[in-house]
Every structure is written in structure tokens, then in C-alpha cells.
Design a protein around this motif. Structure first.
Motif, PDB file in Angstrom:
ATOM      1  N   GLN A 165      -8.411   2.958  -4.020  1.00 28.71           N
ATOM      2  CA  GLN A 165      -8.891   2.994  -5.269  1.00 28.71           C
ATOM      3  C   GLN A 165     -10.301   3.175  -5.261  1.00 28.71           C
ATOM      4  OE1 GLN A 165      -7.887  -1.174  -5.577  1.00 28.71           O
ATOM      5  NE2 GLN A 165      -6.614  -1.001  -7.145  1.00 28.71           N
ATOM      6  N   ASP A 166     -11.074   3.128  -3.976  1.00 30.89           N
ATOM      7  CA  ASP A 166     -12.686   3.440  -4.270  1.00 30.89           C
ATOM      8  C   ASP A 166     -13.229   3.558  -2.590  1.00 30.89           C
ATOM      9  OD1 ASP A 166     -15.290   3.572  -4.630  1.00 30.89           O
ATOM     10  OD2 ASP A 166     -15.560   1.327  -4.965  1.00 30.89           O
ATOM     11  N   PRO A 167     -13.143   4.961  -2.619  1.00 30.10           N
ATOM     12  CA  PRO A 167     -13.551   5.176  -1.088  1.00 30.10           C
ATOM     13  C   PRO A 167     -14.730   5.178  -0.667  1.00 30.10           C
ATOM     14  CG  PRO A 167     -12.206   7.189  -2.145  1.00 30.10           C
ATOM     15  CD  PRO A 167     -12.519   6.248  -3.304  1.00 30.10           C
ATOM     16  N   GLU A 168     -15.671   5.402  -1.610  1.00 29.75           N
ATOM     17  CA  GLU A 168     -17.005   5.020  -1.062  1.00 29.75           C
ATOM     18  C   GLU A 168     -17.281   3.649  -0.987  1.00 29.75           C
ATOM     19  OE1 GLU A 168     -19.401   7.266  -0.281  1.00 29.75           O
ATOM     20  OE2 GLU A 168     -18.132   8.824  -0.470  1.00 29.75           O
ATOM     21  N   GLY A 169     -16.905   2.758  -1.830  1.00 32.08           N
ATOM     22  CA  GLY A 169     -17.095   1.408  -1.866  1.00 32.08           C
ATOM     23  C   GLY A 169     -16.191   1.016  -0.512  1.00 32.08           C
ATOM     24  N   ALA A 170     -15.165   1.373  -0.291  1.00 28.93           N
ATOM     25  CA  ALA A 170     -14.557   1.109   0.802  1.00 28.93           C
ATOM     26  C   ALA A 170     -15.303   1.252   2.156  1.00 28.93           C
ATOM     27  CB  ALA A 170     -13.131   1.614   0.847  1.00 28.93           C
ATOM     28  N   ARG A 171     -15.867   2.404   2.252  1.00 28.70           N
ATOM     29  CA  ARG A 171     -16.701   2.619   3.265  1.00 28.70           C
ATOM     30  C   ARG A 171     -17.930   1.865   3.527  1.00 28.70           C
ATOM     31  NH1 ARG A 171     -17.820   6.552   7.260  1.00 28.70           N
ATOM     32  NH2 ARG A 171     -19.813   6.798   7.593  1.00 28.70           N
ATOM     33  N   GLU A 172     -18.534   1.432   2.553  1.00 34.92           N
ATOM     34  CA  GLU A 172     -19.525   0.568   2.479  1.00 34.92           C
ATOM     35  C   GLU A 172     -19.106  -0.743   2.865  1.00 34.92           C
ATOM     36  OE1 GLU A 172     -21.518   0.442  -1.456  1.00 34.92           O
ATOM     37  OE2 GLU A 172     -22.110   2.512  -1.387  1.00 34.92           O
ATOM     38  N   HIS A 173     -17.979  -1.267   2.285  1.00 33.64           N
ATOM     39  CA  HIS A 173     -17.721  -2.736   2.873  1.00 33.64           C
ATOM     40  C   HIS A 173     -17.195  -2.495   4.446  1.00 33.64           C
ATOM     41  CE1 HIS A 173     -15.969  -3.223  -1.401  1.00 33.64           C
ATOM     42  NE2 HIS A 173     -17.137  -3.494  -1.215  1.00 33.64           N
ATOM     43  N   TYR A 190       0.976  -1.129   0.144  1.00 32.07           N
ATOM     44  CA  TYR A 190       0.022   0.003  -0.036  1.00 32.07           C
ATOM     45  C   TYR A 190       1.029   1.231  -0.036  1.00 32.07           C
ATOM     46  CZ  TYR A 190      -2.694   3.758   2.438  1.00 32.07           C
ATOM     47  OH  TYR A 190      -3.118   5.006   2.939  1.00 32.07           O
ATOM     48  N   TYR A 191       1.722   1.255   0.874  1.00 28.39           N
ATOM     49  CA  TYR A 191       2.614   2.453   1.113  1.00 28.39           C
ATOM     50  C   TYR A 191       3.473   2.617  -0.249  1.00 28.39           C
ATOM     51  CZ  TYR A 191       1.163   3.597   5.924  1.00 28.39           C
ATOM     52  OH  TYR A 191       0.389   3.957   6.778  1.00 28.39           O
ATOM     53  N   GLY A 192       3.968   1.506  -0.751  1.00 31.14           N
ATOM     54  CA  GLY A 192       4.783   1.518  -2.244  1.00 31.14           C
ATOM     55  C   GLY A 192       3.955   1.609  -3.273  1.00 31.14           C
ATOM     56  N   GLY A 193       2.758   1.935  -3.141  1.00 32.85           N
ATOM     57  CA  GLY A 193       1.989   2.283  -4.295  1.00 32.85           C
ATOM     58  C   GLY A 193       1.292   1.518  -5.149  1.00 32.85           C
ATOM     59  N   ARG A 194       1.409   0.043  -4.670  1.00 32.16           N
ATOM     60  CA  ARG A 194       0.826  -1.195  -5.244  1.00 32.16           C
ATOM     61  C   ARG A 194      -0.540  -1.500  -4.994  1.00 32.16           C
ATOM     62  NH1 ARG A 194       6.247  -5.254  -6.194  1.00 32.16           N
ATOM     63  NH2 ARG A 194       7.583  -3.599  -7.040  1.00 32.16           N
ATOM     64  N   ALA A 195      -1.373  -0.689  -5.319  1.00 32.05           N
ATOM     65  CA  ALA A 195      -2.739  -0.786  -4.674  1.00 32.05           C
ATOM     66  C   ALA A 195      -3.298  -2.021  -4.818  1.00 32.05           C
ATOM     67  CB  ALA A 195      -3.538   0.534  -4.998  1.00 32.05           C
ATOM     68  N   ASP A 196      -3.421  -2.427  -6.112  1.00 25.57           N
ATOM     69  CA  ASP A 196      -4.054  -3.647  -6.596  1.00 25.57           C
ATOM     70  C   ASP A 196      -3.609  -4.837  -5.758  1.00 25.57           C
ATOM     71  OD1 ASP A 196      -5.529  -2.218  -8.297  1.00 25.57           O
ATOM     72  OD2 ASP A 196      -4.159  -2.777 -10.094  1.00 25.57           O
ATOM     73  N   LEU A 197      -2.409  -5.035  -5.883  1.00 27.68           N
ATOM     74  CA  LEU A 197      -1.544  -6.104  -4.846  1.00 27.68           C
ATOM     75  C   LEU A 197      -2.018  -6.090  -3.340  1.00 27.68           C
ATOM     76  CD1 LEU A 197       1.853  -6.783  -6.633  1.00 27.68           C
ATOM     77  CD2 LEU A 197      -0.197  -8.421  -6.559  1.00 27.68           C
ATOM     78  N   ALA A 198      -1.954  -4.936  -3.013  1.00 25.79           N
ATOM     79  CA  ALA A 198      -2.139  -4.748  -1.405  1.00 25.79           C
ATOM     80  C   ALA A 198      -3.682  -5.059  -1.165  1.00 25.79           C
ATOM     81  CB  ALA A 198      -2.061  -3.190  -1.176  1.00 25.79           C
ATOM     82  N   VAL A 199      -4.460  -4.557  -1.995  1.00 25.40           N
ATOM     83  CA  VAL A 199      -5.809  -5.046  -1.873  1.00 25.40           C
ATOM     84  C   VAL A 199      -6.120  -6.570  -1.756  1.00 25.40           C
ATOM     85  CG1 VAL A 199      -8.421  -4.890  -2.904  1.00 25.40           C
ATOM     86  CG2 VAL A 199      -6.963  -2.922  -2.694  1.00 25.40           C
ATOM     87  N   GLU A 200      -5.631  -7.159  -2.723  1.00 28.85           N
ATOM     88  CA  GLU A 200      -5.472  -8.576  -2.782  1.00 28.85           C
ATOM     89  C   GLU A 200      -5.098  -9.406  -1.681  1.00 28.85           C
ATOM     90  OE1 GLU A 200      -3.603 -12.275  -5.602  1.00 28.85           O
ATOM     91  OE2 GLU A 200      -3.863 -10.183  -6.439  1.00 28.85           O
ATOM     92  N   GLU A 201      -3.850  -8.922  -1.147  1.00 29.86           N
ATOM     93  CA  GLU A 201      -3.118  -9.492  -0.006  1.00 29.86           C
ATOM     94  C   GLU A 201      -4.044  -9.007   1.293  1.00 29.86           C
ATOM     95  OE1 GLU A 201       0.844  -9.887   0.426  1.00 29.86           O
ATOM     96  OE2 GLU A 201       1.193 -10.200  -1.372  1.00 29.86           O
TER      97      GLU A 201
END
Length: 298
Positions: free
Chosen positions: A181-189, A145-156
Motif C-alpha cells: 500500500q505504501d512503499p515509502e512509509g513501509a520502509r520508514e517503519h 497478503y497473497y490473496g489480495g486483501r492488503a488492508d486485513l493483512a496489514v491489520e493482522e
């Protein structure tokens, strides 16, 4: 909260270049909830001194010496002497490279200073030696996440969360990472996970992140929950960090900076919330500097 405005006032002036309004100057405030900052105990000092003496011996087997370096490094880390800790951990690994816990700690150190490739390698080493290491799984996702690899961070982090959905800290970090990636979706989750919460302490922090309870109520819960100063310092470190993250997401950098500094003030060196507060402060200043540079060019 009123005291946030006062704590963040100096920072706000720096960021905006504006004077405080008359209303802000006249507003009342109270001291924020605090604990006595943790200090090295006499036991820590005695153990470090004892290990210093023992490591001078030249008749120690390599496996014993490796354990002593690891033990002394752990004591150094617990009192904030991270460079000395890192040196001891490397010395220990030179003698015994099969130590997953050390690679995990080194990965956290590398994340703190922005050496993300080295952090990934360290966490990978931990997981190769101990595939089920939950700390390394979480820390690697945070490093991504901090390294800017959001997709992999979410998956892991999603995989890590699903291993124990009742853990509020897994839910919090998954929210933080998904928000990239998706602030609104993240809040809903996060709200869905919060509705299935248990009685664990950390769900109070989720409530704070969701703004489901007022800050006054949240801090009252923290203060009423313990009379032990060490526990109070730990919980306030966590509370200020995640509250700072909420303000940061809202673009309120003045309060976020003030809160990250409060999270650092209790000297809870071995909590990730303390470790990553430095990193978050650096990210805020980098972003503010970039915005100013863009404005100057326009």
C-alpha cells in the motif's frame, strides 16, 4: 553483485528479449554462496517405513491411528512430499478433528496453491481451537497478503508484530505487506524497527532488505556464522528469499527469479521462505505476462 547478473542473464533475455551487453558479457563473477541441498535422512526413511507397517494393523484405536497419520504426514512434509502429507493430515483429521497444528499446515498448503478461501478457513480453525497460535496468526496474515486483501493483512500482521517486536521475521513480513500500500512509509517503519534491533540472526535479513549492508558483507556473516550444513542451508534459504523480494520490489525480475530459484535449491521444505518462493515465481510470471499482453495491444 556480479554473479547475480550471470545467474539472471537467461531470465533477463526471456523477459526483455534483448541480448546481453558487451559489458555484461565481459564482467567477472564468482559462485554464489551455497550449501549442500538437504536430503532425507536414514532416520526419516526408517520412521516412514515403520509407520507404513504399523498403519496396516486393524487393531489400532482411532486416537493412535490419528497420531500416526499426523506423524507420517509430518515426515512426508519434511522431505517435500506434500501431496502425500496432505492426504495423511486429512486422514488424521477424519479420526480426530481437534488438531490445530494440522489445520495450520493445511492453510499453508492452500496458500501455496492459491486456494485462499480454503486457507483462511483452515487458519480460522486453528485459531478457534488454539486462540494463541502465533504461527497461524502470521500465516493467515501472509495468506491475506497473497490473496489480495492488503488492508486485513496489514491489520493482522501489525497485531502479530506487536506481540513480539523483537522478532525480526515479524518486522520483515509487516514491511512486505505494508509495501503493498505504501512503499515509502513501509520502509520508514522498518528502519525504525531496525534501529531498535536485538542480536538475533534475522536482523541481518532486515539489513539486507533495507540495503543497509552490502550483499558481500551479509553473505560473509551467513558463512561465518555456522559450519553446520543444515543451518547454512536454512539461513541461505531465508537470505535468498528476502533478497529476492527486495529485487522484486525494485522491478528487477531477472535477479528476483534467480534468487527465488536459489532459495528453492537447498530443499529446506518446511521453511515458509521455501514454500512461498514458488508462489512468488508464479506472481512474477503472471505480472510479466500481463505487461507483455498490454504492450502488444498498444
Amino acid at each position: 553483485m556480479n554473479w547475480f547478473r550471470l545467474v539472471g542473464l537467461g531470465v533477463l533475455l526471456i523477459l526483455s528479449g534483448c541480448a546481453a551487453t558487451t559489458q555484461e558479457q565481459q564482467s567477472g563473477w564468482v559462485y554464489p554462496p551455497m550449501a549442500v541441498p538437504l536430503q532425507p535422512s536414514i532416520q526419516h526413511e526408517v520412521q516412514i517405513a515403520r509407520l507404513n507397517q504399523l498403519l496396516l494393523r486393524d487393531d489400532l484405536p482411532d486416537d493412535i491411528r490419528a497420531k500416526m497419520y499426523y506423524e507420517r504426514g509430518s515426515y512426508y512434509d519434511s522431505v517435500g512430499l506434500r501431496d502425500l502429507a496432505r492426504l495423511d493430515f486429512n486422514q488424521s483429521l477424519n479420526l480426530n478433528p481437534v488438531q490445530p497444528d494440522i489445520f495450520n499446515l493445511l492453510g499453508v498448503y492452500f496458500t501455496q496453491v492459491g486456494e485462499f478461501d480454503a486457507a483462511y478457513e483452515a487458519f480460522d480453525s486453528t485459531l478457534e481451537l488454539e486462540p494463541g497460535n502465533q504461527y497461524a496468526e502470521r500465516n493467515r496474515a501472509i495468506a491475506l497478503y497473497y490473496g489480495g486483501r492488503a488492508d486485513l493483512a496489514v491489520e493482522e500482521m501489525t497485531k502479530h508484530y506487536l506481540d513480539d517486536p523483537e522478532d525480526p521475521f515479524r518486522a520483515l513480513w509487516l514491511y512486505i505487506i505494508e509495501s503493498e500500500q505504501d512503499p515509502e512509509g513501509a520502509r520508514e517503519h522498518l528502519l525504525e524497527r531496525y534501529q531498535q534491533r536485538t542480536e538475533q540472526w534475522g536482523w541481518v535479513l532486515v539489513a539486507i532488505m533495507l540495503n543497509d549492508v552490502s550483499e558481500e558483507v551479509a553473505f560473509k556473516a551467513v558463512l561465518d556464522g555456522t559450519r553446520d550444513n543444515s543451518v547454512l542451508a536454512q539461513r541461505l534459504t531465508e537470505t535468498y528469499f528476502y533478497l529476492a523480494k527486495r529485487y522484486q520490489f525494485a522491478g528487477d525480475y531477472a535477479n528476483a527469479i534467480a534468487l527465488y530459484k536459489l532459495a528453492l535449491s537447498f530443499n529446506v521444505y518446511d521453511y515458509v521462505e521455501h514454500r512461498y518462493s514458488f508462489l512468488e515465481l508464479g506472481r512474477i510470471f503472471t505480472e510479466v505476462k500481463a505487461r507483455r499482453s498490454t504492450q502488444e495491444q498498444e
